[in-house]
Motif scaffolding. Structure first.
Motif, mmCIF file in Angstrom:
data_model
loop_
_atom_site.group_PDB
_atom_site.id
_atom_site.type_symbol
_atom_site.label_atom_id
_atom_site.label_comp_id
_atom_site.label_asym_id
_atom_site.label_seq_id
_atom_site.Cartn_x
_atom_site.Cartn_y
_atom_site.Cartn_z
ATOM 1 N N SER A 113 -3.562 10.439 1.164
ATOM 2 C CA SER A 113 -3.729 10.514 2.607
ATOM 3 C C SER A 113 -3.738 11.974 3.051
ATOM 4 C CB SER A 113 -2.565 9.761 3.239
ATOM 5 O OG SER A 113 -2.121 10.407 4.378
ATOM 6 N N ASN A 115 0.840 -1.197 0.000
ATOM 7 C CA ASN A 115 0.000 0.000 0.000
ATOM 8 C C ASN A 115 0.877 1.250 0.000
ATOM 9 O OD1 ASN A 115 -2.724 -1.118 0.251
ATOM 10 N ND2 ASN A 115 -1.932 -1.960 2.158
ATOM 11 N N CYS A 152 0.702 11.717 0.688
ATOM 12 C CA CYS A 152 0.095 12.808 1.447
ATOM 13 C C CYS A 152 -0.351 13.923 0.506
ATOM 14 C CB CYS A 152 1.108 13.365 2.439
ATOM 15 S SG CYS A 152 0.461 14.787 3.338
ATOM 16 N N SER A 204 -3.113 5.179 -2.892
ATOM 17 C CA SER A 204 -4.179 6.008 -2.342
ATOM 18 C C SER A 204 -3.599 7.358 -1.922
ATOM 19 C CB SER A 204 -4.837 5.311 -1.143
ATOM 20 O OG SER A 204 -3.891 5.130 -0.125
ATOM 21 N N SER A 264 0.521 5.328 0.149
ATOM 22 C CA SER A 264 -0.385 6.428 0.390
ATOM 23 C C SER A 264 0.402 7.726 0.278
ATOM 24 C CB SER A 264 -0.958 6.251 1.797
ATOM 25 O OG SER A 264 -2.155 6.922 1.910
#
Ligand code: FES
Length: 80
Positions: A41, A2, A6, A39, A4
């Motif tokens: 964040s 994963n 920012c 993803s 992520s």
């Protein structure tokens, strides 16, 4: 794995969207869709050292669109 990125205001100003774009390109070019879950964040609490990403549980600071490739490849190698 994963990843992520920012997108808090400090990292956003330092180019986190460019990092996301570059990661998307790398994932597509290298067919990593099954290996990397990308993803975004909110602030990861390292604003002065941004851009900041989280790779699984590891926080990585000082990320740019130019070094994200190396960071990605190193993280993949470490995880086999
Ligand atoms: S805005 Fe990215 S670490 Fe705070």
């Amino acid at each position: 794995m994963n990843i992520s990125v920012c997108i808090g205001s400090s990292c956003h100003l330092r180019g986190s969207y460019d990092i996301i774009q570059r990661l998307k390109e790398l994932i597509a070019e290298e067919k990593l869709e099954d290996k990397v879950n990308l993803s975004a964040s909110f602030c990861l609490g390292q604003c002065t050292h941004g851009c900041t990403i989280r790779v699984d549980e590891d926080i990585v600071t000082g990320v740019t669109k130019d070094n994200i490739g190396d960071i990605l490849h190193k993280a993949l190698a470490e995880r086999g």
